[in-house]
Design an enzyme around this catalytic site. Structure first.
Site, PDB file in Angstrom:
ATOM      1  N   ASP A 100      20.966  14.317  60.306  1.00  0.00           N
ATOM      2  CA  ASP A 100      21.036  14.943  61.519  1.00  0.00           C
ATOM      3  C   ASP A 100      21.627  16.355  61.300  1.00  0.00           C
ATOM      4  O   ASP A 100      22.534  15.718  60.762  1.00  0.00           O
ATOM      5  CB  ASP A 100      22.392  13.654  62.323  1.00  0.00           C
ATOM      6  CG  ASP A 100      22.397  14.355  64.123  1.00  0.00           C
ATOM      7  OD1 ASP A 100      21.595  15.275  64.146  1.00  0.00           O
ATOM      8  OD2 ASP A 100      22.863  13.789  64.310  1.00  0.00           O
TER       9      ASP A 100
ATOM     10  N   GLN B 289      16.526  10.279  70.553  1.00  0.00           N
ATOM     11  CA  GLN B 289      17.579   9.171  70.342  1.00  0.00           C
ATOM     12  C   GLN B 289      17.568   9.405  71.397  1.00  0.00           C
ATOM     13  O   GLN B 289      18.129  10.268  72.292  1.00  0.00           O
ATOM     14  CB  GLN B 289      19.111   9.930  69.863  1.00  0.00           C
ATOM     15  CG  GLN B 289      19.733   9.304  69.575  1.00  0.00           C
ATOM     16  CD  GLN B 289      21.581   9.098  69.822  1.00  0.00           C
ATOM     17  OE1 GLN B 289      22.289   8.901  70.156  1.00  0.00           O
ATOM     18  NE2 GLN B 289      20.866  10.931  69.145  1.00  0.00           N
TER      19      GLN B 289
ATOM     20  N   ASP C  90      17.076  15.627  69.821  1.00  0.00           N
ATOM     21  CA  ASP C  90      18.432  14.619  70.783  1.00  0.00           C
ATOM     22  C   ASP C  90      19.147  16.105  71.320  1.00  0.00           C
ATOM     23  O   ASP C  90      18.680  15.689  73.542  1.00  0.00           O
ATOM     24  CB  ASP C  90      19.646  14.758  69.373  1.00  0.00           C
ATOM     25  CG  ASP C  90      21.114  14.356  69.796  1.00  0.00           C
ATOM     26  OD1 ASP C  90      21.225  13.913  70.685  1.00  0.00           O
ATOM     27  OD2 ASP C  90      21.834  13.409  68.997  1.00  0.00           O
TER      28      ASP C  90
ATOM     29  N   GLU D  45      16.815  15.086  62.289  1.00  0.00           N
ATOM     30  CA  GLU D  45      17.274  15.046  64.472  1.00  0.00           C
ATOM     31  C   GLU D  45      17.302  16.419  64.018  1.00  0.00           C
ATOM     32  O   GLU D  45      18.547  16.687  63.304  1.00  0.00           O
ATOM     33  CB  GLU D  45      18.440  13.818  64.244  1.00  0.00           C
ATOM     34  CG  GLU D  45      18.476  14.082  65.858  1.00  0.00           C
ATOM     35  CD  GLU D  45      19.658  12.842  66.113  1.00  0.00           C
ATOM     36  OE1 GLU D  45      20.085  12.224  67.167  1.00  0.00           O
ATOM     37  OE2 GLU D  45      19.799  11.264  65.181  1.00  0.00           O
TER      38      GLU D  45
ATOM     39  N   LYS E  79      20.841   8.156  73.937  1.00  0.00           N
ATOM     40  CA  LYS E  79      22.111   8.256  73.894  1.00  0.00           C
ATOM     41  C   LYS E  79      22.190   7.506  75.292  1.00  0.00           C
ATOM     42  O   LYS E  79      22.743   7.855  76.603  1.00  0.00           O
ATOM     43  CB  LYS E  79      22.502  10.216  73.753  1.00  0.00           C
ATOM     44  CG  LYS E  79      22.300  10.608  72.695  1.00  0.00           C
ATOM     45  CD  LYS E  79      22.737  11.761  72.552  1.00  0.00           C
ATOM     46  CE  LYS E  79      22.030  12.553  74.197  1.00  0.00           C
ATOM     47  NZ  LYS E  79      20.678  13.074  73.761  1.00  0.00           N
TER      48      LYS E  79
END
Length: 278
Positions: free
Chosen positions: A103, A194, A172, A138, A196
């Site tokens: 990430d 992603q 993200d 990411e 969340k």
């Protein structure tokens, strides 16, 4: 929404995954959903533990500062990827082939001043460092606006394909709501998003996000925050079993071990109950 789902499952004597699958017309997984273990990049013993536990994706780690975490020439990030790949080979089972996930919190965009050609070349070097394991990155870039983010991710993905660099891109930042996720999926600007779960609000939105991604050929990582509860982590695994994302993030916390235990046991119990009903 978590409480309503749990109450419905209890009242009907079903698992939460069965309630979700029935309502949304999805098919429950027959095996556990792969877990992305979220580890501290400076804790080698934690890395060893998740390798020995055969976690499917690792180590997540967080690279938030260019000079301190990535290196002004990218050398620190390359060294980290090599170290992870080397350690997997040293202590992992011979048939263990996890995916390496990093990430990057936009640090590569900062390092390369959003120049996507050299950034793509660097990702090629990072891919070699992680070899022989698959590499997912990411948020390598975080643009100033959502429009710029979409355009930059789209161009970066094109460059990686042109150069034959097999790196999976995960979106993200700027992809926070159900509407955002639909937009990213429709425009196919990344390989995964992603999802969340706390940011989306009700779990109905997380469910719909996973199903939308699957319907439109977008990879889905069912994620969230380290700052969640054991209850939200367990309910997320039911969403995962009912909707089958590509992987789910370990949570709560950043200790990896506890989160993996909670999620793995919840999936095992749920699948066993589902199997008893045929």
């Amino acid at each position: 929404t978590q409480a309503l789902l749990n109450a419905t499952a209890l009242a009907r004597k079903l698992t939460m995954a069965e309630v979700i699958a029935e309502e949304y017309g999805s098919r429950i997984a027959t095996a556990p959903i792969p877990i992305l273990a979220s580890c501290h990049k400076d804790d080698p013993l934690q890395l060893d533990r998740v390798i020995l536990k055969r976690v499917e994706l690792l180590p997540h780690a967080s690279f938030t500062l260019v000079e301190e975490h990535v290196g002004l020439k990218g050398e620190k990030l390359l060294a980290f990827a090599r170290a992870v790949a080397r350690r997997i080979g040293e202590i992992g089972d011979s048939d263990y082939r996890p995916r390496i996930h990093l990430d990057l919190y936009g640090t590569l965009g900062e390092l390369f001043e959003m120049r996507l050609e050299p950034l793509a070349d660097y990702l090629g070097e990072l891919r070699k460092a992680a070899s022989p394991y698959e590499l997912l990155v990411e948020s390598p870039i975080i643009a100033r606006t959502q429009t710029e983010q979409l355009a930059s991710f789209h161009r970066l993905r094109e460059l990686l394909k042109e150069k034959g660099i097999a790196v999976g891109l995960i979106a993200d930042e700027w992809c926070n709501t159900l509407e955002d996720i639909r937009m990213f999926a429709d425009q196919k600007v990344s390989d995964y998003v992603q999802i969340k779960t706390p940011d989306l609000g009700g779990i109905n939105n997380a469910i719909e996000a996973v199903l939308y991604c699957k319907m439109h050929g977008m990879g889905a990582g069912l994620g969230g925050s380290a700052n969640e509860t054991d209850q939200s982590a367990r309910i997320t695994t039911h969403i995962g079993l009912a909707c089958q994302p590509d992987f789910q993030l370990s949570k709560p916390g950043l200790g990896a071990d506890e989160a993996i235990m909670i999620q793995t046991n919840e999936m095992a119990r749920t699948l066993a109950l589902v199997r008893t009903r045929g």
